[in-house]
Design a protein around this motif. Sequence first.
Motif, PDB file in Angstrom:
ATOM      1  N   ALA A 268       0.834  -1.212   0.000  1.00 48.61           N
ATOM      2  CA  ALA A 268       0.000   0.000   0.000  1.00 48.61           C
ATOM      3  C   ALA A 268       0.865   1.257   0.000  1.00 48.61           C
ATOM      4  N   VAL A 269       1.943   1.235   0.775  1.00 49.89           N
ATOM      5  CA  VAL A 269       2.853   2.386   0.809  1.00 49.89           C
ATOM      6  C   VAL A 269       3.492   2.593  -0.561  1.00 49.89           C
ATOM      7  N   THR A 270       3.944   1.501  -1.180  1.00 54.60           N
ATOM      8  CA  THR A 270       4.567   1.600  -2.498  1.00 54.60           C
ATOM      9  C   THR A 270       3.598   2.157  -3.523  1.00 54.60           C
ATOM     10  N   LYS A 271       2.354   1.724  -3.481  1.00 53.14           N
ATOM     11  CA  LYS A 271       1.335   2.224  -4.416  1.00 53.14           C
ATOM     12  C   LYS A 271       1.160   3.727  -4.265  1.00 53.14           C
ATOM     13  N   ALA A 272       1.144   4.212  -3.031  1.00 57.91           N
ATOM     14  CA  ALA A 272       0.972   5.648  -2.794  1.00 57.91           C
ATOM     15  C   ALA A 272       2.199   6.437  -3.256  1.00 57.91           C
ATOM     16  N   ILE A 273       3.387   5.890  -3.013  1.00 59.24           N
ATOM     17  CA  ILE A 273       4.614   6.599  -3.376  1.00 59.24           C
ATOM     18  C   ILE A 273       4.750   6.727  -4.887  1.00 59.24           C
ATOM     19  N   LEU A 274       4.283   5.722  -5.623  1.00 58.15           N
ATOM     20  CA  LEU A 274       4.388   5.750  -7.077  1.00 58.15           C
ATOM     21  C   LEU A 274       3.627   6.921  -7.698  1.00 58.15           C
ATOM     22  N   LYS A 275       2.726   7.521  -6.949  1.00 54.85           N
ATOM     23  CA  LYS A 275       1.984   8.678  -7.445  1.00 54.85           C
ATOM     24  C   LYS A 275       2.755   9.980  -7.234  1.00 54.85           C
ATOM     25  N   SER A 276       3.900   9.900  -6.552  1.00 57.01           N
ATOM     26  CA  SER A 276       4.717  11.072  -6.257  1.00 57.01           C
ATOM     27  C   SER A 276       5.870  11.163  -7.254  1.00 57.01           C
ATOM     28  N   PRO A 277       6.637  12.280  -7.234  1.00 57.80           N
ATOM     29  CA  PRO A 277       7.784  12.409  -8.145  1.00 57.80           C
ATOM     30  C   PRO A 277       9.060  11.754  -7.649  1.00 57.80           C
ATOM     31  N   VAL A 278       8.988  10.962  -6.570  1.00 59.75           N
ATOM     32  CA  VAL A 278      10.168  10.293  -6.023  1.00 59.75           C
ATOM     33  C   VAL A 278      10.840   9.443  -7.099  1.00 59.75           C
TER      34      VAL A 278
END
Length: 359
Positions: A268-278
Amino acid sequence: MLTDADCLRRSGKRYAVATVVRSGGSTYRRPGARLLVTGDGRPTGLISGGCLESEAARISQEVLATGRCRIESFDLSDENEITGFGAGCVGTVDVLIEPFPSSKRLDPLEVTARAHKDRSPCVLVQVIEGSLDLLGQKVVWRSGYQESDTDHVFRIPAREVARVEATGRHTIVRHNPLELLLEAILPPIRLVLFGSGLDVAPVAQAGKALGWQVSLVGSAPAAKLESIAPAADDYTFLMHPEDLTRFVALDNRSAVVVMNHHYVRDRAVTKAILKSPVQYIGLLGPRVRAARIAEDLKIRQPHATDRLFGPVGLDIGAETPEEIAIAIVAEIQAAMTDHNGGMLRDRTQSIHSTVRKLG
């Protein structure tokens, strides 16, 4: 060094800033490396491997006495015990030494401190050759506007400024009769650790040792997180991973390591991070686990998969938490600077990026 410069500024004490502005051959540091020298001659920082600092500090006292900046050239290939430095680097370094505080010139350390505080990248342009009256004068390009300590107009293509900021690589531009150094001033890497196990502590410590900003995000209260990894700068209690982008600031200078030791939460954390510019997302655990997360999230886009690093870390034979931490931060450093993390003895090209010269 930035903190020391701020304290000196606030107290009204004089200091000098020595900046590497040009280098050739094999040298320890490249353009943009800086040394702070106090009024009583104490140096902070490195512009070489330790062989130039004392001499730069001595010359800085002369600069503070005259109030005029100057360029000093050092030949590191001279191994004479009396006249040389004995470094054996077969290189040359030109150092710009400036007195501060000054109402006539921008302080590069103050410019850097502002970029770090606001997390706002900028490009610093300074005169490194030409008219003595303009030597060391600067222009700062930041978010579409300019700040300058000179009335002289530097006609530099906007695309070149944008390239320097995007790549982080310096450029020397000939603007007759002047030579200008374009230097990218970037915010420090923000290392965001998602986890609340004891293994986050050595990763936080390793990141802080590199001058990174370290954030710890976990399902435990902030006070508990702080007791686990006191080296971090801030702590965030996150109950629901889908709320991540609401409570955790992520930008393209951020690197994330997901280490909750809980598959569903990590996914779930990875899914959310993928929406960021990281640009870097490290997944702790075995390769099959990282592949399963990618499969569950139906990640197919090359850009998305390029950002995932699992198993996290370089292959250095790490076993202990401390060794694993070194492998992780080393991989982040390599990924954020577009390097592959191989052994330097096997590298056929120059260790340092070549400074482009235009004009």
